[in-house]
Enzyme design. Structure first.
Site, PDB file in Angstrom:
ATOM      1  N   ASP A 107      -1.412   2.970   6.192  1.00  0.00           N
ATOM      2  CA  ASP A 107      -2.259   3.060   4.646  1.00  0.00           C
ATOM      3  C   ASP A 107      -1.491   2.082   3.839  1.00  0.00           C
ATOM      4  O   ASP A 107      -0.379   1.920   3.792  1.00  0.00           O
ATOM      5  CB  ASP A 107      -1.842   4.552   4.301  1.00  0.00           C
ATOM      6  CG  ASP A 107      -2.620   4.707   2.919  1.00  0.00           C
ATOM      7  OD1 ASP A 107      -3.892   4.938   2.826  1.00  0.00           O
ATOM      8  OD2 ASP A 107      -1.988   4.733   2.219  1.00  0.00           O
ATOM      9  N   GLY A 108      -2.281   1.227   3.097  1.00  0.00           N
ATOM     10  CA  GLY A 108      -1.777   0.120   2.100  1.00  0.00           C
ATOM     11  C   GLY A 108      -0.963   0.861   1.024  1.00  0.00           C
ATOM     12  O   GLY A 108       0.106   0.326   0.857  1.00  0.00           O
TER      13      GLY A 108
ATOM     14  N   ASP B 206      -8.836  -5.625  -0.269  1.00  0.00           N
ATOM     15  CA  ASP B 206     -10.455  -5.690   0.377  1.00  0.00           C
ATOM     16  C   ASP B 206     -10.408  -4.427   1.391  1.00  0.00           C
ATOM     17  O   ASP B 206     -10.634  -4.369   2.495  1.00  0.00           O
ATOM     18  CB  ASP B 206     -10.390  -6.845   1.083  1.00  0.00           C
ATOM     19  CG  ASP B 206     -11.711  -7.260   1.596  1.00  0.00           C
ATOM     20  OD1 ASP B 206     -12.728  -6.849   1.142  1.00  0.00           O
ATOM     21  OD2 ASP B 206     -11.930  -8.108   2.465  1.00  0.00           O
TER      22      ASP B 206
ATOM     23  N   ASP C 188     -15.400   1.315  -0.162  1.00  0.00           N
ATOM     24  CA  ASP C 188     -15.524   1.924  -1.529  1.00  0.00           C
ATOM     25  C   ASP C 188     -15.223   3.519  -1.231  1.00  0.00           C
ATOM     26  O   ASP C 188     -15.120   4.204  -0.056  1.00  0.00           O
ATOM     27  CB  ASP C 188     -17.232   2.069  -1.838  1.00  0.00           C
ATOM     28  CG  ASP C 188     -17.645   0.827  -1.797  1.00  0.00           C
ATOM     29  OD1 ASP C 188     -16.829  -0.344  -2.399  1.00  0.00           O
ATOM     30  OD2 ASP C 188     -18.925   0.290  -1.693  1.00  0.00           O
TER      31      ASP C 188
END
Length: 327
Positions: free
Chosen positions: A163-164, A181, A184
């Site tokens: 997970d970023g 990037d 949504d």
């Protein structure tokens, strides 16, 4: 007569079963490729798989390959993808003072990494994505590898499966350029809201070199212009100077994508131009990108921002956050 009635009943039951199967199959297919997201014309579904995180499908149409996640298209090997990649990559690369290290959160199959690697200064690219299956396709699925020039196989690229936000919370590294990037946020994926929040953007700020730049994908703003305004306000609250821009696909593809350029110092957007040869970012196109059309210049309360504790962006996209637009 009895036999006739039984025959009619059996026939009716068979029809109901058939229609039930057709409906079930359609619903099942839509969970992989939503009807409104499907490629135009005839297409062939060549892969369906439920990964650890989402339902994945790949469809082929006239030599173009489309990648879907939970029914929505996330990537395709066509001109639109080239345009999108140029918009999200070359603007922050032009705004940054140096371009030796780049972080991509939501690296997917490697289309943004492909554009980043075109810069000779690049020493390292950190490509973060949550879904191992998507990354594996970027490494091994031939149509995607050909389209991305095998970017994820480049020795300068470090692929991180995480997970970023969790990755950034564990890392003390900093980067010249950061590209966000991501899909949504929605009620179906509420955890994504925390990758668009003011808390997350403050974390990004601490991981950016002083002369660095960030680009953030802001969805299809042609259907939700408030979404762009909310992300802009959230970035400003986090302490960034923000320039919103867009790529108008309306003529060719009937959508308009929004982006935000975030920096630690003010940037004159009209002075930005690609530092390497590109196909689509012409001088006329660049000027148009930074001059937002009237429908994107919505009034917005700067105090209305995405946080870790609300679902603002999901509400906007679901049409549940109502705002009076200027006449």
């Amino acid at each position: 007569m009895i036999e006739f009635k039984i025959g009619v009943l059996i026939g009716a039951c068979a029809v109901l079963i058939i229609w039930g199967l057709i409906y079930w199959r359609r619903q099942w297919l839509e969970s992989y490729i939503m009807e409104e997201e499907a490629p135009d014309g005839d297409y062939k579904v060549i892969l369906r798989k439920r990964s650890a995180y989402q339902k994945i499908a790949v469809a082929e149409n006239n030599g173009v390959y489309h990648l879907f996640a939970d029914g929505s298209e996330m990537f395709s090997t066509d001109k639109a993808e080239d345009q999108y990649s140029e918009a999200i990559v070359h603007i922050p690369m032009a705004a940054a003072k140096t371009r030796e290290s780049v972080l991509i959160i939501g690296s997917g199959v490697g289309n943004t990494a492909r554009e980043v690697l075109r810069y000779e200064e690049i020493e390292s690219v950190t490509a973060v994505d949550l879904d191992p299956f998507i990354v594996e396709m970027g490494l091994t699925f031939e149509p995607f590898v050909n389209f991305t020039n095998g970017s994820l196989q480049d020795p300068r690229v470090k692929t991180v499966l995480d997970d970023g936000r969790k990755f950034l919370e564990k890392s003390n590294d900093r980067w010249d350029v950061i590209i966000i990037d991501l899909p949504d946020p929605s009620y179906h994926t509420p955890e994504l809201s925390q990758l668009f929040s003011v808390e997350f953007y403050r974390l990004l700020k601490s991981r950016l070199y002083p002369g660095g730049a960030i680009s953030i994908a802001c969805s299809v703003v042609s259907t939700a212009p408030e979404y762009l305004a909310a992300i802009r306000a959230t970035l400003k609250t986090a302490g960034f100077h923000v320039v919103p821009y867009h790529w108008d696909y309306i003529v060719e593809f009937a959508v308009d994508w929004g982006f935000c350029l975030a920096t630690l110092k003010p940037v004159d957007p009209l002075s930005l131009e690609p530092l390497i040869p590109v196909k689509h970012l012409t001088e006329e196109r660049l000027e148009d990108m930074f001059l937002l059309p009237r429908y994107l210049r919505v009034e917005w309360d700067e105090d209305e921002v995405q946080t870790d504790r609300n679902m603002l962006l999901a509400e906007i996209l679901e049409g549940e956050y109502l705002i009076e637009k200027p006449e």
